[in-house]
Design an enzyme around this catalytic site. Structure first.
Site, mmCIF file in Angstrom:
data_model
loop_
_atom_site.group_PDB
_atom_site.id
_atom_site.type_symbol
_atom_site.label_atom_id
_atom_site.label_comp_id
_atom_site.label_asym_id
_atom_site.label_seq_id
_atom_site.Cartn_x
_atom_site.Cartn_y
_atom_site.Cartn_z
ATOM 1 N N HIS A 138 0.804 -1.174 0.026
ATOM 2 C CA HIS A 138 0.151 -0.009 0.032
ATOM 3 C C HIS A 138 0.706 1.094 0.082
ATOM 4 C CE1 HIS A 138 -4.060 -1.386 0.134
ATOM 5 N NE2 HIS A 138 -3.751 -2.450 0.972
ATOM 6 N N ASP A 168 0.379 6.534 -4.557
ATOM 7 C CA ASP A 168 -0.727 6.163 -5.523
ATOM 8 C C ASP A 168 -1.100 7.299 -6.397
ATOM 9 O OD1 ASP A 168 -0.937 3.878 -3.654
ATOM 10 O OD2 ASP A 168 -2.977 4.312 -2.862
#
Length: 350
Positions: A138, A168
């Site tokens: 993540h 991200d």
């Protein structure tokens, strides 16, 4: 801009944030985006609170300007449907782990054979190659491995969990869009498609920029509160009397001079330009003491007409009402997916 990408058609197989954010940016610029949704696999962004109407606010935002088609990619008829669609589409964006699209029968080589001009962008945590290519991760992991987290935060508490997804979005989404548009330009010149391998860890590593340039050229390894921009100087955040925060970025001489004059610290002007840690810490302590004497509202009034790179730390709600962001159209109203309008973050490029 008036829909500069209106001639592009995109098949979007991605979920969560990086891919959907990238295709949202492309849709904002006029591209036609068809989102392929699995009927038996819930996109976490769709069920992640808070909700506004039928969908989560995140899902409504990321889905704007897109159409949706449900396909179970494990079914042969769905695979055939994708193969039919790709004949008429320019770009595929997917976010599965390496090899998943191949196992489904719709990997790059298969789709390229159908449409040789296809631009295929795969966004993953670690890329299509290397020992970590199949590893889960993540945003926090990509920032950790890339070295970004090592020089952020405070010396006594370590790196902070960030409130935004840096790897991200600033990494994966933005680099994906850049790669896709570069491939579009190349295709216009050569007629050839392309495979784009976006690693969020690679992108985060590249975001180190100044600190990374210094470290790789043999400079001192940067730690939290050791450099010019990460708390090692007076360039920092300071708490006000009412528990709010003020940002001070007065690095250049003209700005630091105005800062010191405004705070009544004229005798410390030379310390702002000093490279001695003890001078920076003394100035920092003095600024801290001064800022703590007044509320944020009072300091906003004091610095309203002072050009010194001093600004309040605003909440998102406050930022949305800031006259600069309002003037730039950074809050818009868009269909949330059920015909009702929802206030959303605007597009930087539209």
């Amino acid at each position: 801009m008036a829909a500069p990408l209106a001639n592009l058609k995109i098949l979007d197989f991605s979920t969560l944030l990086p891919g959907p954010y990238a295709t949202m940016m492309l849709a904002d610029m006029g591209a036609e985006v068809l989102r392929i949704e699995a009927p038996d696999r819930v996109d976490l962004a769709k069920v992640m609170p808070p909700f506004d109407g039928k969908f989560s606010t995140t899902f409504s935002y990321l889905g704007r300007g897109k159409q949706t088609l449900q396909l179970n990619l494990k079914q042969p008829e769905s695979v055939e449907k994708v193969k039919q669609l790709v004949q008429d589409y320019d770009i595929v964006v997917e976010q599965f782990r390496p090899g998943v699209m191949d196992r489904l029968g719709i990997g790059y080589e298969v789709l390229k054979a159908i449409n040789p001009k296809l631009i295929y962008c795969a966004i993953t945590g670690y890329g299509q190659t290397g020992p970590y290519k199949d590893r889960a991760g993540h945003d926090i992991n990509y920032l950790a491995i890339s070295g970004v987290a090592s020089h952020c935060g405070r010396a006594d508490s370590g790196p902070p969990p960030m409130g935004i997804q840096i790897a991200d979005v600033a990494g994966g989404s933005h680099h994906a869009v850049m790669g896709i548009l570069a491939a579009v330009i190349k295709r216009q010149e050569t007629g050839e498609g392309a495979f784009i391998d976006i690693s969020m860890t690679d992108a985060a590593f590249a975001l180190n920029a100044m600190a990374g340039a210094a470290a790789l050229a043999g400079g001192q390894p940067q730690k939290p509160e050791s450099g010019m921009l990460n708390g090692g100087t007076f360039y920092d955040y300071y708490q006000t009397r009412d528990g709010r925060w003020l940002s001070v970025g007065s690095l250049e001489p003209q700005f630091s001079s105005r800062l010191c004059d405004t705070l009544g610290l004229g005798e410390l002007k030379s310390y702002a330009l000093s490279q001695k840690p003890e001078h920076q810490q003394e100035l920092k302590a003095a600024i801290k003491q001064k800022i703590a004497e007044r509320s944020l509202a009072e300091w906003r009034e004091v610095f309203a007409d002072v050009d010194a790179c001093v600004e309040p730390v605003l909440t998102i709600e406050e930022a949305a009402e800031h006259p600069q962001l309002k003037a730039r159209g950074m809050v818009v109203e868009r269909d949330r997916g059920d015909g009702q309008l929802q206030r959303q973050l605007g597009s930087v490029l539209s």
